[in-house]
Design an enzyme around this catalytic site. Sequence first.
Site, PDB file in Angstrom:
ATOM      1  N   GLY A  81       0.694  -1.083   0.105  1.00 57.50           N
ATOM      2  CA  GLY A  81       0.147   0.093  -0.139  1.00 57.50           C
ATOM      3  C   GLY A  81       1.111   1.272  -0.059  1.00 57.50           C
ATOM      4  O   GLY A  81       2.099   0.941   0.221  1.00 57.50           O
TER       5      GLY A  81
ATOM      6  N   GLN B  68       3.309  10.087   1.937  1.00 61.07           N
ATOM      7  CA  GLN B  68       4.504   9.387   1.707  1.00 61.07           C
ATOM      8  C   GLN B  68       5.210   9.894   0.387  1.00 61.07           C
ATOM      9  O   GLN B  68       6.307   9.555   0.151  1.00 61.07           O
ATOM     10  CB  GLN B  68       4.312   7.913   1.638  1.00 61.07           C
ATOM     11  CG  GLN B  68       3.980   7.017   2.823  1.00 61.07           C
ATOM     12  CD  GLN B  68       3.867   5.594   2.663  1.00 61.07           C
ATOM     13  OE1 GLN B  68       2.903   5.245   2.348  1.00 61.07           O
ATOM     14  NE2 GLN B  68       4.989   4.741   2.815  1.00 61.07           N
TER      15      GLN B  68
ATOM     16  N   CYS C  40       7.222  -0.694   6.201  1.00 58.69           N
ATOM     17  CA  CYS C  40       6.828   0.326   5.635  1.00 58.69           C
ATOM     18  C   CYS C  40       7.643   1.116   4.639  1.00 58.69           C
ATOM     19  O   CYS C  40       9.000   1.263   5.036  1.00 58.69           O
ATOM     20  CB  CYS C  40       6.377   1.440   6.709  1.00 58.69           C
ATOM     21  SG  CYS C  40       5.664   3.081   5.836  1.00 58.69           S
ATOM     22  N   LEU C  41       7.476   1.591   3.346  1.00 56.78           N
ATOM     23  CA  LEU C  41       8.384   2.097   2.547  1.00 56.78           C
ATOM     24  C   LEU C  41       9.054   3.473   3.046  1.00 56.78           C
ATOM     25  O   LEU C  41      10.156   3.680   2.691  1.00 56.78           O
ATOM     26  CB  LEU C  41       7.599   2.548   1.154  1.00 56.78           C
ATOM     27  CG  LEU C  41       7.344   1.388   0.549  1.00 56.78           C
ATOM     28  CD1 LEU C  41       6.418   1.770  -0.601  1.00 56.78           C
ATOM     29  CD2 LEU C  41       8.221   0.315  -0.117  1.00 56.78           C
TER      30      LEU C  41
ATOM     31  N   HIS D 249      -3.077   0.284   8.436  1.00 51.39           N
ATOM     32  CA  HIS D 249      -1.779   0.973   8.295  1.00 51.39           C
ATOM     33  C   HIS D 249      -1.739   2.177   7.231  1.00 51.39           C
ATOM     34  O   HIS D 249      -1.102   3.310   7.760  1.00 51.39           O
ATOM     35  CB  HIS D 249      -0.545  -0.324   7.604  1.00 51.39           C
ATOM     36  CG  HIS D 249       0.648   0.433   7.301  1.00 51.39           C
ATOM     37  ND1 HIS D 249       1.655  -0.250   7.881  1.00 51.39           N
ATOM     38  CD2 HIS D 249       1.133   1.227   6.463  1.00 51.39           C
ATOM     39  CE1 HIS D 249       2.790   0.443   7.575  1.00 51.39           C
ATOM     40  NE2 HIS D 249       2.566   1.248   6.748  1.00 51.39           N
ATOM     41  N   GLU D 250      -2.468   2.088   6.110  1.00 48.97           N
ATOM     42  CA  GLU D 250      -2.677   3.194   5.275  1.00 48.97           C
ATOM     43  C   GLU D 250      -3.321   4.384   5.895  1.00 48.97           C
ATOM     44  O   GLU D 250      -2.929   5.473   5.658  1.00 48.97           O
ATOM     45  CB  GLU D 250      -3.067   2.731   3.811  1.00 48.97           C
ATOM     46  CG  GLU D 250      -2.068   1.921   3.249  1.00 48.97           C
ATOM     47  CD  GLU D 250      -0.652   2.248   3.233  1.00 48.97           C
ATOM     48  OE1 GLU D 250      -0.369   3.170   3.195  1.00 48.97           O
ATOM     49  OE2 GLU D 250       0.093   1.036   3.056  1.00 48.97           O
TER      50      GLU D 250
ATOM     51  N   HIS E 292      -1.297   6.428   8.253  1.00 45.12           N
ATOM     52  CA  HIS E 292      -0.486   7.426   7.470  1.00 45.12           C
ATOM     53  C   HIS E 292      -1.258   8.772   7.375  1.00 45.12           C
ATOM     54  O   HIS E 292      -0.582   9.848   7.552  1.00 45.12           O
ATOM     55  CB  HIS E 292      -0.213   6.954   6.373  1.00 45.12           C
ATOM     56  CG  HIS E 292       1.206   6.157   6.145  1.00 45.12           C
ATOM     57  ND1 HIS E 292       2.394   6.663   6.598  1.00 45.12           N
ATOM     58  CD2 HIS E 292       1.309   4.707   5.725  1.00 45.12           C
ATOM     59  CE1 HIS E 292       3.192   5.608   6.359  1.00 45.12           C
ATOM     60  NE2 HIS E 292       2.838   4.409   5.956  1.00 45.12           N
TER      61      HIS E 292
HETATM   62 NI    NI Z   1       3.473   2.817   5.264  1.00 46.15          NI
END
Ligand code: NI
Length: 158
Positions: free
Chosen positions: A52, A57, A95-96, A137-138, A141
Amino acid sequence: MSNAKILPILINPNPILRKKSTQIRRDEIKTKEFQRLCLDMAETMKEKDGAGLAAPQIGRNIRLVAVKTEDGAVCMINPKIIKKSWAKELGDEGCLSVPDVFGRVKRHKKIICKYLDKKGKEIKIEAEGLMARVIQHEIDHLDGVLFIDKACDIKKLT
Ligand code: NI
């Protein structure tokens, strides 16, 4: 998609990752700029092999996320969890924006999420397991929350 751009991903610590993102107006959705952003986010998620990706991000504090599904990338606009199971489960996350760090996070097993799709249509989905985890999770963010805030057993790959 044609000519989609791979967008640079912000890395923790970056204040943009910690800001609460704002709702997207319905009339913004149909603009070329916004449609392009959805394509670019989907392409960036695929390229970086993420499950995701949330707009903060890539430097935008707006309530937009891309999620990988069996049918490809799905963009969710103003996603909101409207129902969640009492039951939670621990699962591994990364996470990226927090490279080489992994941890276990407790998430609701099942959720019902409501969002607008790229055409501005209201969608309601039920998700469980990994998909429910990714959506939670998203959405975190979008509220400036990173998985490391909630994780236990944090491990750093060196
Ligand atoms: Ni993430």
